[in-house]
Write a protein that holds these residues in place. Structure first.
Motif, PDB file in Angstrom:
ATOM      1  N   ALA A  23       0.817  -1.216   0.000  1.00 20.33           N
ATOM      2  CA  ALA A  23       0.000   0.000   0.000  1.00 20.33           C
ATOM      3  C   ALA A  23       0.843   1.255   0.000  1.00 20.33           C
ATOM      4  CB  ALA A  23      -0.922   0.001   1.224  1.00 20.33           C
ATOM      5  N   GLN A  24       2.127   1.130   0.389  1.00 18.65           N
ATOM      6  CA  GLN A  24       2.986   2.321   0.408  1.00 18.65           C
ATOM      7  C   GLN A  24       3.224   2.852  -1.003  1.00 18.65           C
ATOM      8  OE1 GLN A  24       6.994   1.790   1.639  1.00 18.65           O
ATOM      9  NE2 GLN A  24       7.273  -0.137   0.548  1.00 18.65           N
ATOM     10  N   ASP A  25       2.917   2.046  -2.049  1.00 19.03           N
ATOM     11  CA  ASP A  25       3.100   2.519  -3.416  1.00 19.03           C
ATOM     12  C   ASP A  25       1.965   3.417  -3.879  1.00 19.03           C
ATOM     13  OD1 ASP A  25       4.673  -0.547  -4.033  1.00 19.03           O
ATOM     14  OD2 ASP A  25       5.620   1.422  -4.207  1.00 19.03           O
ATOM     15  N   ILE A  26       1.019   3.686  -3.007  1.00 20.02           N
ATOM     16  CA  ILE A  26       0.032   4.738  -3.274  1.00 20.02           C
ATOM     17  C   ILE A  26       0.673   6.034  -2.810  1.00 20.02           C
ATOM     18  CG2 ILE A  26      -2.256   5.631  -2.753  1.00 20.02           C
ATOM     19  CD1 ILE A  26      -3.071   2.731  -2.118  1.00 20.02           C
ATOM     20  N   TYR A  27       1.025   6.918  -3.743  1.00 21.74           N
ATOM     21  CA  TYR A  27       1.854   8.053  -3.365  1.00 21.74           C
ATOM     22  C   TYR A  27       1.481   9.299  -4.172  1.00 21.74           C
ATOM     23  CZ  TYR A  27       4.258   6.366  -7.555  1.00 21.74           C
ATOM     24  OH  TYR A  27       4.541   5.938  -8.810  1.00 21.74           O
ATOM     25  N   ASN A  28       1.952  10.414  -3.666  1.00 18.95           N
ATOM     26  CA  ASN A  28       1.856  11.712  -4.336  1.00 18.95           C
ATOM     27  C   ASN A  28       3.223  12.388  -4.262  1.00 18.95           C
ATOM     28  OD1 ASN A  28      -1.129  12.019  -4.935  1.00 18.95           O
ATOM     29  ND2 ASN A  28      -1.191  11.601  -2.745  1.00 18.95           N
ATOM     30  N   PHE A  29       3.370  13.476  -5.009  1.00 21.56           N
ATOM     31  CA  PHE A  29       4.613  14.239  -5.028  1.00 21.56           C
ATOM     32  C   PHE A  29       4.376  15.596  -4.362  1.00 21.56           C
ATOM     33  CE2 PHE A  29       4.596  11.370  -8.623  1.00 21.56           C
ATOM     34  CZ  PHE A  29       5.855  10.787  -8.575  1.00 21.56           C
ATOM     35  N   TYR A  30       5.233  15.967  -3.432  1.00 22.86           N
ATOM     36  CA  TYR A  30       5.117  17.233  -2.724  1.00 22.86           C
ATOM     37  C   TYR A  30       6.464  17.962  -2.799  1.00 22.86           C
ATOM     38  CZ  TYR A  30       0.905  14.990  -1.002  1.00 22.86           C
ATOM     39  OH  TYR A  30      -0.304  14.341  -0.920  1.00 22.86           O
ATOM     40  N   TYR A  31       6.407  19.264  -3.099  1.00 23.72           N
ATOM     41  CA  TYR A  31       7.611  20.040  -3.400  1.00 23.72           C
ATOM     42  C   TYR A  31       7.848  21.096  -2.328  1.00 23.72           C
ATOM     43  CZ  TYR A  31       6.703  17.881  -7.918  1.00 23.72           C
ATOM     44  OH  TYR A  31       6.465  16.972  -8.922  1.00 23.72           O
ATOM     45  N   GLY A  32       9.108  21.218  -1.921  1.00 16.11           N
ATOM     46  CA  GLY A  32       9.406  22.194  -0.879  1.00 16.11           C
ATOM     47  C   GLY A  32      10.870  22.555  -0.823  1.00 16.11           C
ATOM     48  N   ASN A  33      11.253  23.195   0.294  1.00 15.30           N
ATOM     49  CA  ASN A  33      12.594  23.749   0.477  1.00 15.30           C
ATOM     50  C   ASN A  33      12.979  23.557   1.942  1.00 15.30           C
ATOM     51  OD1 ASN A  33      14.954  25.294   0.323  1.00 15.30           O
ATOM     52  ND2 ASN A  33      13.848  27.219   0.582  1.00 15.30           N
ATOM     53  N   LEU A  34      14.148  22.979   2.201  1.00 14.84           N
ATOM     54  CA  LEU A  34      14.558  22.651   3.566  1.00 14.84           C
ATOM     55  C   LEU A  34      15.737  23.488   4.056  1.00 14.84           C
ATOM     56  CD1 LEU A  34      14.256  18.745   3.486  1.00 14.84           C
ATOM     57  CD2 LEU A  34      12.637  20.394   4.433  1.00 14.84           C
ATOM     58  N   HIS A  35      16.010  24.618   3.410  1.00 19.15           N
ATOM     59  CA  HIS A  35      17.146  25.459   3.821  1.00 19.15           C
ATOM     60  C   HIS A  35      16.800  26.909   3.482  1.00 19.15           C
ATOM     61  CE1 HIS A  35      21.822  26.141   3.527  1.00 19.15           C
ATOM     62  NE2 HIS A  35      21.220  26.972   4.373  1.00 19.15           N
ATOM     63  N   LYS A 193      32.427   7.394  -0.073  1.00 19.82           N
ATOM     64  CA  LYS A 193      33.009   7.236   1.262  1.00 19.82           C
ATOM     65  C   LYS A 193      32.081   6.463   2.212  1.00 19.82           C
ATOM     66  CE  LYS A 193      36.852   9.586   0.586  1.00 19.82           C
ATOM     67  NZ  LYS A 193      37.054  10.911   1.192  1.00 19.82           N
ATOM     68  N   GLY A 194      30.948   5.977   1.702  1.00 18.82           N
ATOM     69  CA  GLY A 194      30.083   5.126   2.505  1.00 18.82           C
ATOM     70  C   GLY A 194      28.912   5.820   3.173  1.00 18.82           C
ATOM     71  N   TRP A 195      28.680   7.102   2.879  1.00 18.41           N
ATOM     72  CA  TRP A 195      27.544   7.813   3.486  1.00 18.41           C
ATOM     73  C   TRP A 195      26.240   7.404   2.817  1.00 18.41           C
ATOM     74  CZ3 TRP A 195      27.472  11.183   7.629  1.00 18.41           C
ATOM     75  CH2 TRP A 195      28.714  11.536   8.152  1.00 18.41           C
ATOM     76  N   TYR A 196      25.215   7.261   3.619  1.00 14.50           N
ATOM     77  CA  TYR A 196      23.866   6.975   3.132  1.00 14.50           C
ATOM     78  C   TYR A 196      23.085   8.288   3.147  1.00 14.50           C
ATOM     79  CZ  TYR A 196      24.663   1.938   3.316  1.00 14.50           C
ATOM     80  OH  TYR A 196      25.146   0.672   3.094  1.00 14.50           O
ATOM     81  N   VAL A 197      23.186   9.044   2.052  1.00 16.18           N
ATOM     82  CA  VAL A 197      22.532  10.349   1.966  1.00 16.18           C
ATOM     83  C   VAL A 197      21.802  10.467   0.634  1.00 16.18           C
ATOM     84  CG1 VAL A 197      24.085  11.607   3.508  1.00 16.18           C
ATOM     85  CG2 VAL A 197      24.707  11.352   1.108  1.00 16.18           C
ATOM     86  N   GLY A 198      20.708  11.227   0.646  1.00 17.60           N
ATOM     87  CA  GLY A 198      19.941  11.470  -0.566  1.00 17.60           C
ATOM     88  C   GLY A 198      20.313  12.791  -1.213  1.00 17.60           C
ATOM     89  N   ALA A 199      19.782  12.995  -2.430  1.00 20.36           N
ATOM     90  CA  ALA A 199      20.110  14.183  -3.233  1.00 20.36           C
ATOM     91  C   ALA A 199      19.049  15.257  -3.027  1.00 20.36           C
ATOM     92  CB  ALA A 199      20.198  13.813  -4.705  1.00 20.36           C
ATOM     93  N   MET A 200      19.476  16.418  -2.530  1.00 15.92           N
ATOM     94  CA  MET A 200      18.573  17.540  -2.305  1.00 15.92           C
ATOM     95  C   MET A 200      18.976  18.738  -3.159  1.00 15.92           C
ATOM     96  SD  MET A 200      17.937  17.642   1.806  1.00 15.92           S
ATOM     97  CE  MET A 200      17.109  16.286   2.661  1.00 15.92           C
ATOM     98  N   VAL A 201      17.997  19.524  -3.553  1.00 14.37           N
ATOM     99  CA  VAL A 201      18.239  20.854  -4.105  1.00 14.37           C
ATOM    100  C   VAL A 201      17.471  21.823  -3.222  1.00 14.37           C
ATOM    101  CG1 VAL A 201      18.020  22.388  -6.080  1.00 14.37           C
ATOM    102  CG2 VAL A 201      18.536  19.973  -6.450  1.00 14.37           C
ATOM    103  N   ASN A 202      18.188  22.717  -2.544  1.00 14.39           N
ATOM    104  CA  ASN A 202      17.566  23.698  -1.652  1.00 14.39           C
ATOM    105  C   ASN A 202      17.946  25.101  -2.069  1.00 14.39           C
ATOM    106  OD1 ASN A 202      16.106  22.032   0.213  1.00 14.39           O
ATOM    107  ND2 ASN A 202      18.054  21.398   1.111  1.00 14.39           N
ATOM    108  N   GLN A 203      17.188  26.082  -1.562  1.00 16.38           N
ATOM    109  CA  GLN A 203      17.344  27.449  -2.056  1.00 16.38           C
ATOM    110  C   GLN A 203      18.206  28.334  -1.174  1.00 16.38           C
ATOM    111  OE1 GLN A 203      13.396  28.992  -2.926  1.00 16.38           O
ATOM    112  NE2 GLN A 203      12.871  27.180  -4.107  1.00 16.38           N
ATOM    113  N   ASP A 204      18.373  27.995   0.098  1.00 15.51           N
ATOM    114  CA  ASP A 204      19.225  28.798   0.979  1.00 15.51           C
ATOM    115  C   ASP A 204      18.835  30.266   0.902  1.00 15.51           C
ATOM    116  OD1 ASP A 204      21.202  29.490   2.727  1.00 15.51           O
ATOM    117  OD2 ASP A 204      22.890  28.959   1.437  1.00 15.51           O
TER     118      ASP A 204
END
Length: 924
Positions: A23-35, A193-204
């Protein structure tokens, strides 16, 4: 979810390839800024304004306000938290509180959703900020990872991997001195280097444009709630996008981006991309494995694409992500998917002790290694110097390493003279992918002394009060291998916090007023902390104490002939002087400049001269450029000036005028010498490469005057950028009291002999401001005196105020009140605004005057703001004492630093906030 829990579930359950399809594959897209920022640090307005703008104007789905921790106080953070709760509404908008941890030597980390905040003063190390985030159940983000410092110790530790859930692949926006930059290579470096991080684009955001910038983060969630949004961020079920409504899904064997799993023999990727603007076609999709493109889909020519590539991975663990490029240039980066293996070892760091050894000394070489696999393994690490063969083998270290363990392998080495490359290589392990089993680093072994020049200055080179400030300019000899910090400590008292210089000779960082020490090497912004920069012979290291601002210079001209002589970090680029094609006079000027810099030590063979039509693309990309001519004369000068926002130009040309953003001065005539990053080199503005020097002006004549400064008067390069007026204005000083505002431009050599001059001196905190008043019949004096208290000044009054050759344009009539009149005076420049709502006459208390002196004189900002007929405010900033003199109805108050008055009510109540950032941008 903790990775260890995920791994345990995977190993015990031996899940099916379709286990995650639910059921988690029922999804929507939401856009924002975290910086983003507000006036609670170095931005504008308040969190209330930010959340309201993001929700109602930008129409994004979520916003995090992340003001700098060192500028916040508890009241402000509590208010931010309260406003975040007030503006959050399920299904409509999510508001998130946060802060930015800003440590110059390590980098900046945005932290979201913590009940309180900290700063680099309280938590000065990376481990301390990671602990704070962990203890407060927050989420951390690597912000603009190429600037400043060494980007999180080059990811050489995984201590914060459980709390850092993103890295900015894109940051910023193109507006009023801000720039947008991308960091894809550093994203890959962190993953390697082994980090588990995702790709963000923020506006600062530092302006009132929250959500209206260049990029966004898109989270994938069933619905819009704060809980779902924060969960998607922690699960890395998001992507960074430069397109506001781009939809992307990325799965491997049914597992979403952000997930970690053990694969079968093959990986089947399910990739769906869609731009909801039908006219925005997709150009290509690239699938990356371990930082390299392994599959591509091109020539899509549609706004929608579905792609299901199948990959047979090599042994060991891997990471995968996709990058989408649209025909309009917009890019979208997914977060990764990781695959696990029994054996997956990485070499992630290499250090030396001592860092800069002397010849013959024992040096400890230490490699940091990690076992990302699911089984304990014996790891053998071989150390080499210069070449990876038996002849250059230093030694071998062996250690058993448990699953998920981070450890070190060390060995002693007797330092050999010269510059070397040390390699740490993990021996092959069956079932392990060897691509990440090696790391190298340069080491320099000292054999003698070098000469370096250490300089400290203030405010982009202007010394404001030498009797108080312990500044210096000294040439010293130091051993090879010495760092800039070690050299500085040998001649000054240095205060550090977490390796970040916060004080030199008791001139301390002023967090309230946003004042810090910045480090330049041979005229170029240092790319690492002073403790990490190893000096080369002849280096000029400048530490300048100034306010951070988005339009501050990345390069400076004060250390001419640097960087043409010594370059940066031992790399010296050739220099090409470029003049306008077809100009007989400029080619002579170019030759004279070449002769001068050769005289100053630059090798003749390293300097060439070309016209803007002759210069090759290789020369533009690889060389320092000295561009001679106005923007209309020299094609390259015009191109650079048009990229002023991206390059962070402090002074630039607008039409036939020079605009100085820092001092907020417009020069109608004059020359400009300014150092900038080379925009042709293909490297980010924040990264080191060859430079461009503009030697230009408002006219050919002004450009030649500027050129003569390089040839005959280099001592006039006394600030980071140099503006050379055609005629040097006379000395000017200002006096203010509650009855009369007098502005006098002094030129006593030209006064009539019988002119009576009176003098009065006022002391503000030890700084004398002298006022000169001349008799009214002095029609030939080079003086302008505005007496505004006792009479109403009409347009005709101002037209008749004509002294000597000064030309005064009129104050605006009521029907022209929205325009700006420039009072252009030969010896100085005044910008005057008048507000005339009803009557034709302009009373003094409705005038607002900004008097601007040349850049190396006393800086003055005088504002008059009318609230009620009887209420007036003046704020006068004195840079010599770094204080603002606030006068409210004649009552004087001194405020430290540059302050802006903020009116809260119409009944005369007043509050002010010291050093509201970006004032110089705001009051233009």
């Amino acid at each position: 979810m903790d990775r260890k829990v995920i791994i345990a579930v995977l190993l015990l359950a031996l899940f099916s390839l379709t286990a995650s399809v639910s059921a988690q594959d029922i999804y929507n897209f939401y856009y924002g800024n975290l910086h983003s920022h507000t006036s609670y640090s170095d931005g504008m307005l308040t969190p209330t304004d930010a959340y309201a703008y993001a929700k109602d104007v930008a129409n994004i789905d979520f916003l995090a306000v992340t003001d700098h921790g060192y500028m916040l106080n508890e009241t402000e953070y509590d208010d931010m938290l309260q406003q975040a709760n007030n503006y959050t509404e399920d299904g409509v908008f999510v508001a998130i509180q946060g802060f930015e941890w800003s440590a110059g030597v390590y980098g900046h980390i945005a932290v979201i959703n913590t009940p309180t905040f900290t700063s680099c003063e309280v938590a000065p190390t990376l481990n301390e900020i990671y602990s704070f985030v962990r203890n407060n159940n927050g989420t951390a983000i690597f912000a603009h990872p190429a600037w400043p410092g060494n980007h999180f110790e080059y990811f050489s530790s995984l201590e914060g991997d459980d709390v850092v859930r993103g890295i900015e692949v894109g940051n910023g926006y193109d507006y009023e001195g801000m720039i947008y930059a991308t960091f894809e290579s550093i994203y890959i470096e962190a993953l390697d280097k082994g980090w588990y991080v995702g790709a963000m684009v923020n506006q600062d955001n530092h302006h009132a444009n929250w959500g209206d910038g260049r990029g966004w983060i898109a989270v994938i969630s069933p619905n819009l709630t704060k809980e779902n949004t924060l969960t998607a961020i922690k699960d890395m079920k998001y992507y960074g996008t430069e397109d506001r409504n781009f939809e992307l899904t990325f799965k491997a064997n049914g597992h979403w981006m952000g997930e970690i799993f053990i694969p079968g023999e093959n990986l089947t990727f399910n990739i769906t991309v869609k731009d909801n603007d039908k006219e925005d076609n997709i150009s290509s999709i690239d699938l990356y494995e371990d930082g390299k493109v392994i599959e591509s889909k091109a020539d899509i020519d549609s706004n929608i694409s579905v792609w299901t590539p199948v990959v047979t991975p090599a042994v060991g663990g891997h990471y995968y992500f996709i990058k989408v490029t649209e025909e309009d240039g917009d890019r979208i980066w997914s977060s990764p998917i990781w695959t696990l293996a029994n054996y997956d070892v990485l070499a992630i760091g290499l250090s030396f002790s001592p860092a800069y050894p002397l010849i013959g000394n024992d040096t400890i070489l230490t490699a940091k290694i990690v076992n990302q696999g699911t089984s304990t393994v014996e790891i053998e690490t071989k150390f080499y110097y210069d070449h990876k063969d038996d002849e250059h083998l230093i030694g071998i270290a062996t250690k058993n390493v448990s699953s998920k363990e981070i450890t070190t392998a060390s060995i002693n080495w007797t330092a050999i003279e010269g510059k070397h490359v040390i390699y740490a290589v993990i021996s092959p392990i069956d079932g392990d992918n060897p691509y990440d089993n090696e790391i190298s680093r340069e080491i320099r072994v000292s054999t003698g002394n070098i000469t370096t020049r250490i300089v400290t200055t203030e405010y982009f080179g202007v010394v404001t009060n030498e009797t108080v400030r312990e500044l210096f300019d000294i040439v010293i000899g130091v051993p090879l291998g010495t760092t800039a910090l070690e050299a500085l400590k040998s001649v000054a008292t240095v205060n550090e916090v977490g390796g970040f210089i916060v004080g030199i000779n008791d001139i301390e960082a002023d967090y309230d007023n946003n004042l810090y020490w910045f480090n330049f090497v041979n005229g170029i912004t240092a790319q690492v902390g002073a403790g990490d920069y190893i000096l080369n012979n002849g280096d000029v290291v400048r530490f300048d104490y100034h306010k951070w601002a988005p339009n501050a210079s990345y390069c400076e001209v004060m250390d001419y002939p640097e960087p043409f002589f010594h370059g940066y970090n031992g790399t010296v680029w050739n220099t090409t002087i470029v003049y306008p094609d077809g100009s007989d006079s400029y080619d002579v000027v170019s030759q004279n400049i070449k002769d001068k810099i050769v005289e100053l030590g630059v090798p003749d063979i390293a300097v060439s001269i070309r016209s803007d039509a002759e210069i090759t693309s290789t020369e533009k990309e690889s060389n320092n450029l000295i561009l001679i001519g106005t923007p209309s004369e020299n094609e390259l000068t015009g191109y650079v000036n048009n990229k002023r926002i991206e390059l962070g130009m402090t002074a630039y040309f607008e039409g036939e005028e020079i605009i100085d953003l820092w001092d907020n001065i417009t020069y109608c005539e004059g020359g400009l010498i300014e150092a900038l990053d080379n925009p042709y080199d293909g490297i980010s503005t924040w990264m080191v490469g060859p430079v461009v020097w503009l030697v230009s002006g408002t006219s050919t004549k002004a450009t030649k005057v500027a050129s003569e400064v390089l040839i005959e008067e280099p001592n006039r390069l006394n600030r980071f950028w140099a503006i050379i007026p055609d005629e040097e204005p006379p000395e000017a000083e200002v006096m203010f009291n509650s009855h009369t505002l007098e502005i006098d431009v002094l030129g006593t050599d030209n006064l009539d002999e019988d002119v009576e001059v009176t003098s009065e001196e006022t002391i503000f905190d030890g700084c004398a401001i002298r006022n000169y008043t001349l008799t009214d019949d002095c029609q030939n004096a080079l003086t302008l005196t505005l007496k505004l208290m006792d009479k109403n000044m009409t347009m005709d009054d101002l037209k008749t105020m004509n002294y000597a050759d000064n030309v005064i344009l009129s104050i605006l009539e009521s029907e022209e009140k929205d325009k700006i009149t420039k009072l252009k005076i030969k010896e100085a420049r005044i910008l005057a605004l008048a507000y005339n709502d009803e009557e034709k006459e302009v009373p003094w208390n409705k005038m607002r005057i900004i008097y601007l002196l040349k850049e190396d004189e006393l800086k003055i900002l005088i504002q008059n703001i009318k609230v009620q007929e009887q209420f007036s405010i003046f704020a006068l900033y004195n840079a010599k004492i770094n204080k603002t003199i606030l006068i409210v109805n004649g009552n004087v108050k001194l405020i430290d630093g540059l302050a802006m008055v903020k009116l809260l009510t119409d009944n005369g109540d007043l509050t002010y906030r010291d050093s509201v950032p970006h004032l110089l941008n705001n009051h233009k």
